[in-house]
Design an enzyme around this catalytic site. Structure first.
Site, PDB file in Angstrom:
ATOM      1  CE  LYS A 132      28.129  31.422  43.497  1.00 53.62           C
ATOM      2  NZ  LYS A 132      28.138  32.825  43.131  1.00 53.62           N
ATOM      3  CG  ASP A 139      25.937  47.964  47.462  1.00 55.75           C
ATOM      4  OD1 ASP A 139      26.801  47.067  47.423  1.00 55.75           O
ATOM      5  OD2 ASP A 139      24.734  47.747  47.751  1.00 55.75           O
ATOM      6  CB  CYS A 145      33.236  30.499  46.046  1.00 55.89           C
ATOM      7  SG  CYS A 145      33.259  32.252  46.410  1.00 55.89           S
ATOM      8  CE  LYS A 160      28.010  46.114  51.336  1.00 60.31           C
ATOM      9  NZ  LYS A 160      27.729  45.028  50.403  1.00 60.31           N
ATOM     10  CG  PHE A 203      41.033  33.620  39.459  1.00 65.81           C
ATOM     11  CD1 PHE A 203      40.233  32.536  39.149  1.00 65.81           C
ATOM     12  CD2 PHE A 203      41.436  34.459  38.431  1.00 65.81           C
ATOM     13  CE1 PHE A 203      39.853  32.259  37.834  1.00 65.81           C
ATOM     14  CE2 PHE A 203      41.067  34.200  37.113  1.00 65.81           C
ATOM     15  CZ  PHE A 203      40.281  33.098  36.807  1.00 65.81           C
ATOM     16  NE  ARG A 239      28.493  34.862  52.161  1.00 67.49           N
ATOM     17  CZ  ARG A 239      28.865  35.567  51.089  1.00 67.49           C
ATOM     18  NH1 ARG A 239      28.007  35.823  50.122  1.00 67.49           N
ATOM     19  NH2 ARG A 239      30.103  36.016  50.970  1.00 67.49           N
TER      20      ARG A 239
END
Ligand code: UGA
Length: 431
Positions: free
Chosen positions: A263, A30, A260, A35, A152, A327
Site C-alpha cells: 500500500k 473506536d 503496509c 470492539k 515504525f 492482508r
C-alpha cells in the site's frame, strides 16, 4: 500525560497500551462498539505477542480505558493521537476519509487547547489538511497544534518495537507540542528527531519504500544466484556486513506483502506522480515483487507439470511470522493461484487459519491443525510464511507421508544439503 488514541487497530491499540505501560493515562477510542466492548471485557481482537497481558494489566491498574465516544476521548486528554486506517484506493491513492472524519469529530468536541498527533501513515501534506479541517469545524474556536508522529512498529513484534524504538520522529516546529511529545516519549529512552510536518510524513513513506526496495533488491540478486549456482544467503551476508548496507531485510523470499509495504509503495509512487516526479525506481520494486511470486509458482508448475487434481500442502498463511494478519499475504496469493490451477490444498498456520478462511474459498482447502500432518498424501509441500516453528517440522514423517517428497521453500527455512540428504527434492529461493 492524559492521552487519547483514536483507532484501535494494530498501531492504535499497541501504542495506547505501551503509553499506559510507561505510566500515562490513556483512553482508546473506536467507533466499532462491539470492539470496544470486547476490549473493555479484556478481549483482544488481534494476535500480537505480549499484547494481551499488557492490556489486561493496564486496564486492571486503571491507566488504560476504552470508549466508543470521540467526544469523551477528546475531553479527557491533552494530546490526541489519530491512528485510524488509511486504506488504498483503486488507483493507488490513499483513502483519507477516516482521517477527515476524525478531524471533524475532534473539532466538534474540542473546548480547550489540544495537541493533535497524526500517527496513521498518510501522504505528505495531510497534516496541513487536518489543521485546516479542525479550524473550519471547531465551534469553540480554541487553539490547537497538528503534528506528525509516524510509527515504525512491525506486526508480530509490535510491543517489542514500540517499547524499544530506534528513533521517534516528530513533525512540528512549535514549542508546546514539542514539550508534550518529549514528556510522552521520555520513558522510552530513544532519540527524538524534530522535523517540519511535511518531512515527518515523508520519512514514513520513504522508510517503508526503502525497506521494500531492499527486499526486491535481494530477490533480484536471488534470480541471478539461481542462474549461476551462487547462494543468495552467502551474498546477503557478504554485502550485509558492510555497515552502510546492513544484513536486515535482505532475506530473499517469495515476495513481500502485508497491509503496509504494498500500500505504501503504491501511495508513494502516486504522491510523487502528483508532484511531478516519476518514481520509476519504486515502480520497479513493485514489478520485481510481482515477478518474484510468478517465478516461485513457475518452479512448482515446471516440476509438477499439471496441477489439476494434485494435492499440495501449504505451511503458512499469514503475511509473515508472529501474526494472524493475512492482508495482502503472499501465502494467500500462493493458495489462490494453486487453487485456480485446479490443485486441492492442505494448509496450516499457527495463528492465521481463522482469518484465512475469510479469503480462501471453502471448497478445495483442508485446514490441518498439526503441521506434521499437513503433507499427508500431498504431491508437494510449500513453505509460504517464515514461522520459526516450521523449522521444527518432522521432516522424516513429512517425507514418508507424501506421494513424492517435493518441497518448495519460499522462505529459505531449511538447509538444502540436509534436505537432499533426507531424500527431498528441495527448491528454495536463490540457492
Ligand atoms: C512494515 C515496516 O517494517 C515497519 O517499520 C512499519 O512500521 C510497518 O510496515 C507499517 O508501516 O506499519 P510490517 O508490514 O509489519 O512492517 O512487516 P515487515 O516485517 O516489514 O515485513 C513485510 C513483508 O516483507 C512480509 O511479507 C515479510 O515476510 C517480508 N520480508 C521482510 C521479506 O520478504 N524479506 C525480508 O528480509 C524482510
Amino acid at each position: 500525560m492524559n492521552i487519547a488514541i483514536i483507532g484501535t487497530g494494530y498501531v492504535g491499540l499497541v501504542t495506547g497500551t505501551c503509553f499506559a505501560e510507561v505510566g500515562h493515562s490513556v483512553i482508546c477510542v473506536d467507533c466499532d462498539e462491539a470492539k470496544v466492548k470486547l476490549l473493555q471485557g479484556g478481549g483482544i481482537p488481534i494476535f500480537e505477542p505480549g499484547l494481551e497481558e499488557m492490556v489486561k494489566k493496564n486496564v486492571a491498574e486503571g491507566r488504560l480505558n476504552f470508549t466508543a465516544s470521540t467526544a469523551e476521548g477528546v475531553e479527557k486528554s491533552d494530546v490526541i493521537f489519530i491512528a485510524v486506517p488509511t486504506p488504498p484506493l483503486e488507483d493507488g491513492a490513499v483513502d483519507l476519509s477516516y482521517i477527515e472524519r476524525v478531524a471533524r469529530d475532534i473539532a466538534n468536541a474540542m473546548t480547550s487547547y489540544k495537541v493533535v498527533v497524526d500517527k496513521s501513515t498518510v501522504p505528505v501534506k495531510t497534516g496541513e489538511k487536518v489543521a485546516e479541517t479542525i479550524k473550519r469545524y471547531c465551534k469553540a474556536d480554541c487553539e490547537f497544534d497538528v503534528i506528525s508522529n509516524p510509527e515504525f512498529l512491525r506486526e508480530g513484534f509490535a510491543v517489542e518495537d514500540l517499547m524499544n524504538p530506534d528513533r521517534i520522529v516528530v513533525g512540528t516546529t512549535s514549542e508546546k507540542p514539542k514539550a508534550a511529545m518529549r514528556e510522552i516519549y521520555e520513558p522510552f529512552n530513544a532519540p527524538i528527531i524534530f522535523t517540519d510536518i511535511n518531512s515527518a510524513e515523508l520519512i514514513k513513506h520513504a522508510a517503508n519504500s526503502f525497506l521494500a526496495m531492499k527486499i526486491s533488491y535481494i530477490n533480484a540478486v536471488a534470480a541471478i544466484c539461481e542462474a549461476t549456482g551462487a547462494n543468495v544467503e552467502e551474498v546477503a551476508t557478504g554485502i550485509g556486513m558492510d555497515e552502510r548496507i546492513g544484513r536486515r531485510f535482505l532475506n530473499a523470499s517469495l515476495g513481500f506483502g502485508g497491509s503496509c509495504f504494498p500500500k505504501d509503495l503504491s501511495a508513494f509512487i502516486r504522491i510523487s506522480d502528483d508532484l511531478g516526479y516519476d518514481f520509476g525506481l519504486l515502480k520497479k520494486v513493485q514489478e520485481i515483487n510481482a515477478e518474484q511470486m510468478d517465478r516461485f509458482l513457475k518452479k512448482i508448475t515446471d516440476t509438477l507439470w499439471i496441477l489439476k487434481d494434485k494435492t499440495i500442502g501449504v505451511l503458512g498463511l499469514a503475511f509473515k511470522q508472529n501474526t494472524d494478519d493475512v492482508r495482502m499475504s503472499p501465502a494467500i496469493e500462493v493458495c489462490q493461484r494453486l487453487l485456480k490451477e485446479g490443485a486441492t490444498l492442505r494448509v496450516h498456520d499457527p495463528k492465521a487459519m481463522e482469518k484465512a478462511k475469510e479469503l480462501l474459498p471453502a471448497e478445495g482447502v483442508t485446514y490441518v491443525d498439526d503441521m506434521d500432518s499437513v503433507a499427508e498424501g500431498c504431491d508437494a509441500l510449500v513453505v509460504a510464511t517464515e514461522w520459526p516453528e516450521f523449522k521444527e517440522l518432522n521432516l522424516a514423517k513429512t517425507r514418508d507421508a507424501m506421494t513424492a517428497p517435493l518441497l518448495f521453500d519460499g522462505r529459505n527455512l531449511f538447509d538444502p544439503a540436509e534436505m537432499e540428504q533426507l531424500g527431498f527434492t528441495y527448491k528454495s529461493i536463490g540457492r
